[in-house]
Write a protein that holds these residues in place. Sequence first.
Motif, mmCIF file in Angstrom:
data_model
loop_
_atom_site.group_PDB
_atom_site.id
_atom_site.type_symbol
_atom_site.label_atom_id
_atom_site.label_comp_id
_atom_site.label_asym_id
_atom_site.label_seq_id
_atom_site.Cartn_x
_atom_site.Cartn_y
_atom_site.Cartn_z
ATOM 1 N N GLU A 108 -30.125 -5.852 111.293
ATOM 2 C CA GLU A 108 -30.060 -7.178 111.904
ATOM 3 C C GLU A 108 -30.805 -8.144 110.985
ATOM 4 O O GLU A 108 -32.032 -8.174 110.942
ATOM 5 N N TRP A 109 -30.047 -8.947 110.249
ATOM 6 C CA TRP A 109 -30.649 -9.839 109.267
ATOM 7 C C TRP A 109 -31.157 -11.134 109.870
ATOM 8 O O TRP A 109 -31.819 -11.931 109.191
ATOM 9 N N GLY A 110 -30.860 -11.354 111.129
ATOM 10 C CA GLY A 110 -31.379 -12.531 111.814
ATOM 11 C C GLY A 110 -31.010 -13.816 111.097
ATOM 12 O O GLY A 110 -29.880 -13.997 110.623
ATOM 13 N N PRO A 111 -31.967 -14.728 110.948
ATOM 14 C CA PRO A 111 -31.662 -16.049 110.370
ATOM 15 C C PRO A 111 -31.382 -16.009 108.869
ATOM 16 O O PRO A 111 -30.930 -17.002 108.305
ATOM 17 N N TYR A 112 -31.636 -14.882 108.218
ATOM 18 C CA TYR A 112 -31.477 -14.815 106.760
ATOM 19 C C TYR A 112 -30.068 -14.397 106.333
ATOM 20 O O TYR A 112 -29.740 -14.426 105.146
ATOM 21 N N GLU A 113 -29.251 -14.015 107.273
ATOM 22 C CA GLU A 113 -27.950 -13.418 106.972
ATOM 23 C C GLU A 113 -27.066 -14.272 106.043
ATOM 24 O O GLU A 113 -26.482 -13.732 105.089
ATOM 25 N N PRO A 114 -26.944 -15.604 106.224
ATOM 26 C CA PRO A 114 -26.036 -16.368 105.354
ATOM 27 C C PRO A 114 -26.409 -16.288 103.878
ATOM 28 O O PRO A 114 -25.523 -16.334 103.010
ATOM 29 N N TRP A 115 -27.699 -16.172 103.572
ATOM 30 C CA TRP A 115 -28.142 -16.188 102.175
ATOM 31 C C TRP A 115 -28.280 -14.784 101.591
ATOM 32 O O TRP A 115 -28.361 -14.622 100.383
ATOM 33 N N VAL A 116 -28.295 -13.774 102.444
ATOM 34 C CA VAL A 116 -28.361 -12.383 101.993
ATOM 35 C C VAL A 116 -26.955 -11.810 101.802
ATOM 36 O O VAL A 116 -26.720 -10.960 100.931
ATOM 37 N N ARG A 117 -26.006 -12.316 102.583
ATOM 38 C CA ARG A 117 -24.665 -11.723 102.616
ATOM 39 C C ARG A 117 -24.005 -11.623 101.234
ATOM 40 O O ARG A 117 -23.421 -10.574 100.911
ATOM 41 N N PRO A 118 -24.055 -12.673 100.379
ATOM 42 C CA PRO A 118 -23.373 -12.534 99.081
ATOM 43 C C PRO A 118 -23.871 -11.336 98.267
ATOM 44 O O PRO A 118 -23.059 -10.600 97.675
ATOM 45 N N LEU A 119 -25.196 -11.102 98.233
ATOM 46 C CA LEU A 119 -25.719 -9.974 97.462
ATOM 47 C C LEU A 119 -25.323 -8.646 98.103
ATOM 48 O O LEU A 119 -25.018 -7.670 97.392
ATOM 49 N N LEU A 120 -25.317 -8.581 99.422
ATOM 50 C CA LEU A 120 -24.900 -7.350 100.095
ATOM 51 C C LEU A 120 -23.442 -7.029 99.761
ATOM 52 O O LEU A 120 -23.074 -5.862 99.547
ATOM 53 N N LEU A 121 -22.606 -8.067 99.710
ATOM 54 C CA LEU A 121 -21.195 -7.861 99.353
ATOM 55 C C LEU A 121 -21.074 -7.353 97.914
ATOM 56 O O LEU A 121 -20.244 -6.480 97.612
ATOM 57 N N VAL A 122 -21.912 -7.904 97.028
ATOM 58 C CA VAL A 122 -21.915 -7.425 95.643
ATOM 59 C C VAL A 122 -22.306 -5.958 95.595
ATOM 60 O O VAL A 122 -21.696 -5.148 94.874
ATOM 61 N N MET A 123 -23.335 -5.591 96.363
ATOM 62 C CA MET A 123 -23.797 -4.208 96.382
ATOM 63 C C MET A 123 -22.721 -3.254 96.881
ATOM 64 O O MET A 123 -22.711 -2.072 96.526
ATOM 65 N N GLU A 124 -21.797 -3.778 97.690
ATOM 66 C CA GLU A 124 -20.706 -2.954 98.195
ATOM 67 C C GLU A 124 -19.476 -3.016 97.296
ATOM 68 O O GLU A 124 -18.435 -2.432 97.615
ATOM 69 N N GLY A 125 -19.580 -3.756 96.182
ATOM 70 C CA GLY A 125 -18.448 -3.875 95.274
ATOM 71 C C GLY A 125 -17.383 -4.839 95.748
ATOM 72 O O GLY A 125 -16.246 -4.805 95.253
ATOM 73 N N ARG A 126 -17.704 -5.727 96.637
ATOM 74 C CA ARG A 126 -16.720 -6.676 97.197
ATOM 75 C C ARG A 126 -16.945 -8.052 96.566
ATOM 76 O O ARG A 126 -17.321 -9.030 97.206
ATOM 77 N N ASP A 127 -16.722 -8.121 95.249
ATOM 78 C CA ASP A 127 -17.066 -9.313 94.483
ATOM 79 C C ASP A 127 -16.303 -10.556 94.929
ATOM 80 O O ASP A 127 -16.855 -11.663 94.958
ATOM 81 N N ASP A 128 -15.013 -10.408 95.238
ATOM 82 C CA ASP A 128 -14.236 -11.586 95.656
ATOM 83 C C ASP A 128 -14.808 -12.189 96.931
ATOM 84 O O ASP A 128 -14.911 -13.418 97.065
ATOM 85 N N GLU A 129 -15.165 -11.327 97.863
ATOM 86 C CA GLU A 129 -15.754 -11.830 99.110
ATOM 87 C C GLU A 129 -17.125 -12.456 98.841
ATOM 88 O O GLU A 129 -17.492 -13.459 99.454
ATOM 89 N N ALA A 130 -17.872 -11.861 97.897
ATOM 90 C CA ALA A 130 -19.175 -12.425 97.549
ATOM 91 C C ALA A 130 -19.004 -13.809 96.935
ATOM 92 O O ALA A 130 -19.753 -14.746 97.252
ATOM 93 N N ARG A 131 -18.001 -13.940 96.067
ATOM 94 C CA ARG A 131 -17.745 -15.233 95.427
ATOM 95 C C ARG A 131 -17.371 -16.275 96.478
ATOM 96 O O ARG A 131 -17.840 -17.427 96.438
ATOM 97 N N ALA A 132 -16.556 -15.873 97.430
ATOM 98 C CA ALA A 132 -16.155 -16.806 98.496
ATOM 99 C C ALA A 132 -17.359 -17.211 99.348
ATOM 100 O O ALA A 132 -17.486 -18.378 99.763
ATOM 101 N N ALA A 133 -18.253 -16.262 99.596
ATOM 102 C CA ALA A 133 -19.443 -16.562 100.392
ATOM 103 C C ALA A 133 -20.381 -17.504 99.656
ATOM 104 O O ALA A 133 -21.097 -18.305 100.278
ATOM 105 N N LEU A 134 -20.391 -17.437 98.320
ATOM 106 C CA LEU A 134 -21.279 -18.292 97.530
ATOM 107 C C LEU A 134 -20.758 -19.721 97.421
ATOM 108 O O LEU A 134 -21.550 -20.664 97.280
ATOM 109 N N GLN A 135 -19.452 -19.876 97.443
ATOM 110 C CA GLN A 135 -18.887 -21.209 97.270
ATOM 111 C C GLN A 135 -19.282 -22.116 98.434
ATOM 112 O O GLN A 135 -18.986 -21.844 99.584
ATOM 113 N N GLY A 136 -19.981 -23.147 98.102
ATOM 114 C CA GLY A 136 -20.429 -24.100 99.125
ATOM 115 C C GLY A 136 -21.598 -23.613 99.953
ATOM 116 O O GLY A 136 -21.888 -24.180 101.011
#
Length: 661
Positions: A562-590
């Motif tokens: 449960e990442w609580g309030p930090y989830e929006p800013w942690v999610r891109p790196l977690l996606l990278v760690m899972e090898g989901r680079d396209d989703e990480a890139r989309a999460a970073l945009q904006g």
Amino acid sequence: MHVDFGVLGPVTAWDDAGNALSLKGPRHRAVLARLIIARRRVVPVSRLVEDLWVVPPVEAVSSIRTFVAGLRRALEPDRPPRTPARLLVTEGPGYALRPAQDDVDAWKFEHAVESVADLQPAQVVDRLTAALGSWRGPAFADFADEPWARGERSRLTELRLNAVERRAEAQIALGAPAEAIPELDAHIAEHPWREDAWQLLVLALYRSGRQSDALSVVRRARRMLNEHLGVDPGPRLRRLEADILQQADYLDPGPGGTAAQVWAEAAAAYESTVPSRARTRLESTAGLMRGLAVTGGGGLEAARRHRVAAVAAAEQLGDPELTARVIGVFDVPAIWTRSDDPEQARWLVGAAERTLQMLPVEEHEAARARLLATIAVESRGTLAREDATSGAGARAFQAARQSEHLARRLGDDSLLVFALNGLFMQTFHRAGLAGRRDAIGTEIVALAAKNDLTTYEVLGHLIRLQARCALADFSGADRHAQAADALALRHELPLVSVFTSWYRALRTALVAPLAEARSAYQDAAVHLEGAGMPGLQSGLLPMALLSVYVRHGVTMPVGEEEWGPYEPWVRPLLLVMEGRDDEARAALQGISSPPRDLLFEALWCLIAKAAIAVGEQSVMERASTQLEPAASELAGAGSGLISMGPVSGYLEELRAARGQN
């Protein structure tokens, strides 16, 4: 002739000499009882007919008139013919009985019970003993089966039962528990569902030196409550049983008295001296909540809840000076930059702003300073934009500076430490301000130590602990952790250990292998359970574990954290760690800027790592701009809880990824 009326037993009336008046038959007394229940209001003849007969006879109305005439002759035998009745009057469609308040035993009893709220225990015993002595049997005893009497009989019975228990409570408070035991025992035998009475009897027995009897009564209560109601004793009685088994100090203050007894006596004196609606009580409530807030998790949660209620009550009175005092007296030190209850914090800020608007600008400078400091403290974490020059964040920063200016001009040290706490909460408008916060902490420690402001002295040490961590001065941070712990131990401040335990976990995590670092943080997380600080607890353990994995260069296993309030800013790196680079890139945009608080730099470092991994140039540029002022600090260590490592390392990676080496 003066007449007194009695309904606490069979319905009757007495003359001046105390002789019972002849009220003739049961219908006459039924009319009298029905009029007394109406409490001086008119009862229509039609209603009297309905109440006196299930199937009214043809002559019912004339019979009512006959009963009334008979009652008038008994109540006013010397009234001249054709003169208006004084007591039993005709009015509109019916009749009303108009005795004075003290001429009806039930009304007099009710008034006596209400009046003891402001009395000392000895006076309570005297007054309730006299009041209970007026009962001659069940209320309206001769009309127990009548539907029209049922509600009033129930109300008066409940009032009498409460009076019996209130008198016993006062006897116990007076140090005469043995006197309360016989009546409580009889009271419970007749009314076994009265759990407060069971509790009083248990306490009276224990304070009379009869511990085994007290425990026996608890067992009897459990059995009887189960038999009569099918329930177990409530939490208060169960807690009392546990306290008796442990022989808790407060149960028997002894001849010399203990802190618990002193508290009880002082509270009783306050209750009896300060009127229940006095404005002083609102200020006192806020003051109590200030003390309650540092006692532990339950106390902190209760303090927040009751504080809002006190402020709301003060606002309803329409007195801005009172409201300012009630808001301002709650100057509880705050160290974490994320609110435990954001909605409540916004409401308090609004109340402070409304009160400021109503206070004269050139007057009440100390009150204004406290309101401004409250706005600054309660607005923590509102600097969320990269251009934090407007909105709530800018207002909070302005309020902090104004509060500090006023406090310094007034020369009030206790006000100044509160203002500096607000200023600390607003020193996150950019990264790299650990040195500024260290200076604030240094001044708070000095002012607090000079003025015996213990909680603020602790705050100053915790601020310096955070700042020294950010500046990688861990020997300095160690000294401030030790100082905070020593003050907390001496002054019973249990919440301090939450922060110092997490600091020591950070110290371990910086040098220990991954498994040991994880274990240190998991142990520290136990201190947060029940601490009453959701703003600190939410998402903190996963963030701490992520910091360990990041510093060790290892992919974090992603589970159900449960990442609580930090989830929006942690999610891109977690996606990278899972090898989901396209989703990480989309999460970073904006992606928006993290809140400007103690984890501002840490979150930007996580964003930077994700951006580097997927080559998101615009985000890398933003991260470089935001992190550059903190190049000499450890990312996240300003929290005193976690660290992502040196900011300089992330800046170097960003420059390399952007081809700037």
